[in-house]
Design an enzyme around this catalytic site. Structure first.
Site, PDB file in Angstrom:
ATOM      1  N   ARG A  80       0.817  -1.362   0.015  1.00 18.72           N
ATOM      2  CA  ARG A  80      -0.035  -0.086  -0.010  1.00 18.72           C
ATOM      3  C   ARG A  80       0.978   1.306  -0.010  1.00 18.72           C
ATOM      4  NH1 ARG A  80      -3.994  -1.558  -2.160  1.00 18.72           N
ATOM      5  NH2 ARG A  80      -4.406  -3.572  -1.672  1.00 18.72           N
TER       6      ARG A  80
ATOM      7  N   HIS B   4       8.320  -6.523  -6.776  1.00 19.66           N
ATOM      8  CA  HIS B   4       7.119  -6.065  -7.310  1.00 19.66           C
ATOM      9  C   HIS B   4       6.976  -4.654  -6.560  1.00 19.66           C
ATOM     10  CE1 HIS B   4       3.036  -5.260  -8.392  1.00 19.66           C
ATOM     11  NE2 HIS B   4       2.854  -6.731  -8.922  1.00 19.66           N
TER      12      HIS B   4
ATOM     13  N   TYR C 136       1.360  -1.154  -4.947  1.00 20.80           N
ATOM     14  CA  TYR C 136       0.174  -0.844  -5.762  1.00 20.80           C
ATOM     15  C   TYR C 136       0.053   0.721  -5.910  1.00 20.80           C
ATOM     16  CZ  TYR C 136      -0.884  -5.774  -5.537  1.00 20.80           C
ATOM     17  OH  TYR C 136      -0.984  -7.247  -5.710  1.00 20.80           O
TER      18      TYR C 136
ATOM     19  N   HIS D 113       3.166  -2.093 -12.325  1.00 22.87           N
ATOM     20  CA  HIS D 113       1.876  -1.663 -12.894  1.00 22.87           C
ATOM     21  C   HIS D 113       2.178  -0.391 -13.642  1.00 22.87           C
ATOM     22  CE1 HIS D 113      -0.604  -4.585 -10.218  1.00 22.87           C
ATOM     23  NE2 HIS D 113       0.570  -5.085 -10.710  1.00 22.87           N
TER      24      HIS D 113
ATOM     25  N   GLU E 273       4.169  -4.723 -16.442  1.00 22.66           N
ATOM     26  CA  GLU E 273       3.315  -6.022 -16.183  1.00 22.66           C
ATOM     27  C   GLU E 273       1.963  -6.013 -17.114  1.00 22.66           C
ATOM     28  OE1 GLU E 273       2.272  -7.029 -12.267  1.00 22.66           O
ATOM     29  OE2 GLU E 273       0.910  -8.638 -12.892  1.00 22.66           O
TER      30      GLU E 273
ATOM     31  N   ASP F 205       1.626 -11.719 -17.089  1.00 21.56           N
ATOM     32  CA  ASP F 205       0.600 -12.229 -16.070  1.00 21.56           C
ATOM     33  C   ASP F 205      -0.461 -12.780 -16.871  1.00 21.56           C
ATOM     34  OD1 ASP F 205      -1.693 -12.365 -14.291  1.00 21.56           O
ATOM     35  OD2 ASP F 205      -0.417 -11.194 -12.964  1.00 21.56           O
TER      36      ASP F 205
ATOM     37  N   HIS G 141      -4.049 -11.770 -15.865  1.00 23.22           N
ATOM     38  CA  HIS G 141      -4.328 -10.448 -16.719  1.00 23.22           C
ATOM     39  C   HIS G 141      -4.368 -10.675 -18.223  1.00 23.22           C
ATOM     40  CE1 HIS G 141      -2.215  -8.337 -12.979  1.00 23.22           C
ATOM     41  NE2 HIS G 141      -3.010  -8.991 -12.688  1.00 23.22           N
TER      42      HIS G 141
ATOM     43  N   HIS H  50       3.817 -14.388 -14.649  1.00 22.29           N
ATOM     44  CA  HIS H  50       2.996 -14.364 -13.225  1.00 22.29           C
ATOM     45  C   HIS H  50       1.928 -15.279 -13.515  1.00 22.29           C
ATOM     46  CE1 HIS H  50       3.840 -10.124 -10.959  1.00 22.29           C
ATOM     47  NE2 HIS H  50       4.678 -10.877 -11.185  1.00 22.29           N
TER      48      HIS H  50
ATOM     49  N   ASP I 282      -9.448  -8.909 -12.983  1.00 24.02           N
ATOM     50  CA  ASP I 282      -8.179  -9.262 -12.300  1.00 24.02           C
ATOM     51  C   ASP I 282      -8.583  -9.675 -10.916  1.00 24.02           C
ATOM     52  OD1 ASP I 282      -5.816  -9.136 -11.217  1.00 24.02           O
ATOM     53  OD2 ASP I 282      -5.251  -7.219 -11.125  1.00 24.02           O
TER      54      ASP I 282
ATOM     55  N   HIS J 292      -7.295 -13.076  -9.267  1.00 21.77           N
ATOM     56  CA  HIS J 292      -6.652 -14.407  -9.477  1.00 21.77           C
ATOM     57  C   HIS J 292      -7.305 -15.605  -8.584  1.00 21.77           C
ATOM     58  CE1 HIS J 292      -2.842 -11.696  -9.703  1.00 21.77           C
ATOM     59  NE2 HIS J 292      -3.905 -11.261 -10.362  1.00 21.77           N
TER      60      HIS J 292
ATOM     61  N   GLU K 132       0.916 -16.078  -7.819  1.00 24.23           N
ATOM     62  CA  GLU K 132       0.173 -14.839  -7.203  1.00 24.23           C
ATOM     63  C   GLU K 132      -1.176 -15.479  -6.902  1.00 24.23           C
ATOM     64  OE1 GLU K 132       0.836 -11.679 -10.372  1.00 24.23           O
ATOM     65  OE2 GLU K 132       1.963 -10.911  -8.940  1.00 24.23           O
TER      66      GLU K 132
END
Ligand code: FE
Ligand code: FE
Ligand code: ZN
Length: 275
Positions: free
Chosen positions: A36, A66, A69, A106, A141, A175, A178, A210, A223, A225, A255
């Site tokens: 976050r 990674h 986000y 991203h 990604e 991914d 995705h 991914h 999105d 998973h 993931e």
């Protein structure tokens, strides 16, 4: 086969190495800071040293770090963009303690500015912060196309790559959830999707996978998973991805929504398919 999952970075690199090995993984992913956002832990050089020795002994593949986000290089607000630029620059500085790995992010959400403006902003920031001496490869990604996500198809990623000056520092992370949610039929036409990837981006720029099943139908742009074999992509199609000769050698990162026992099962499954 290099296979692993997302691990908690809170206890450091050496602990991640051990946690990966305990799952029979030989690569892993981790958030460079709290997913976050927020401040990153400073690097402990002793911890890094211990990890590097362990990874060498166990012949680990490249790590796929990674970005958080909250990072959005194409935000509409200048202060969010500035904050994101500082984050990625600082992450790349810290990545150099473990040289030669991957840093996946991203591309971001253009939040109404349009994909073209988003593409320009992402490439502009990469041009500001990528350094010729860095050993980390930065991966864009492939995105599901949720909301105003940039990178919703291969063309948008190509457009960013075209504008990046330091071509040898960038690549793509594929991914599976995705790409499927983005509308590419990796279930019925995997060869054609990879051909299209090769034509638009180039398979030589596909550095990492991914490896996720998807809870939703193709083209849903959702999105979410799913565990391997429990989603709309399904076991057989996931097996074809894992064993596809054009994808071999890349690190595969799970993931999937799992606990340790679940990851261990999925890692064993992929090894069974590929080894
Ligand atoms: Fe991601
Ligand atoms: Fe992903
Ligand atoms: Zn996702």
């Amino acid at each position: 086969m290099f296979i692993g999952n997302h691990l908690s970075a809170s206890k450091g690199y050496a602990a991640m190495g051990k946690a990966a090995a305990a799952l029979d993984a030989n690569t892993f992913a981790f958030f460079t800071r709290n997913p976050r956002g927020g401040r990153a832990k400073e690097i402990d050089e002793k911890d890094v040293e211990a990890y590097l020795a362990f990874a060498k002994e166990r012949q680990f593949g490249k790590l796929v770090a990674h970005a958080p986000y909250t990072m959005n290089l194409c935000a509409a607000k200048e202060d969010i963009r500035a904050f994101s630029r500082e984050m990625i620059a600082d992450d790349l500085r810290r990545m150099e303690y473990t040289p030669g790995n991957y840093y996946n992010f991203h591309p971001g959400s253009h939040v109404g500015q349009g994909a073209e403006a988003g593409i320009d902003l992402v490439a502009g920031t990469l041009n500001d912060i990528l350094r010729p001496e860095q050993t980390t490869t930065v991966l864009l990604e492939t995105m599901a196309g949720k909301g105003s996500e940039v990178g919703r198809n291969f063309e948008e990623l190509r457009a960013i790559l075209d504008k990046v000056e330091q071509k040898d520092k960038v690549g793509v992370c594929f991914d599976t959830c995705h790409v499927w949610d983005g509308g590419y039929d990796i279930v019925g036409h995997l060869d054609e999707v990879l051909e299209e990837f090769d034509r638009v981006i180039g398979l030589d720029l596909l550095y990492a996978v991914h490896f996720n099943d998807s809870m939703n139908e193709r083209g849903s742009h959702k999105d979410r998973h799913a565990k391997i074999g429990e989603g709309c992509i399904g076991l057989e199609a996931m097996r074809r991805v894992a064993t596809h000769p054009l994808l071999s050698g890349r690190p595969f990162i799970l993931e999937t929504p799992n606990d340790d026992a679940g990851y261990q099962r999925e890692i064993a499954l992929v090894r069974e398919w590929t080894e």
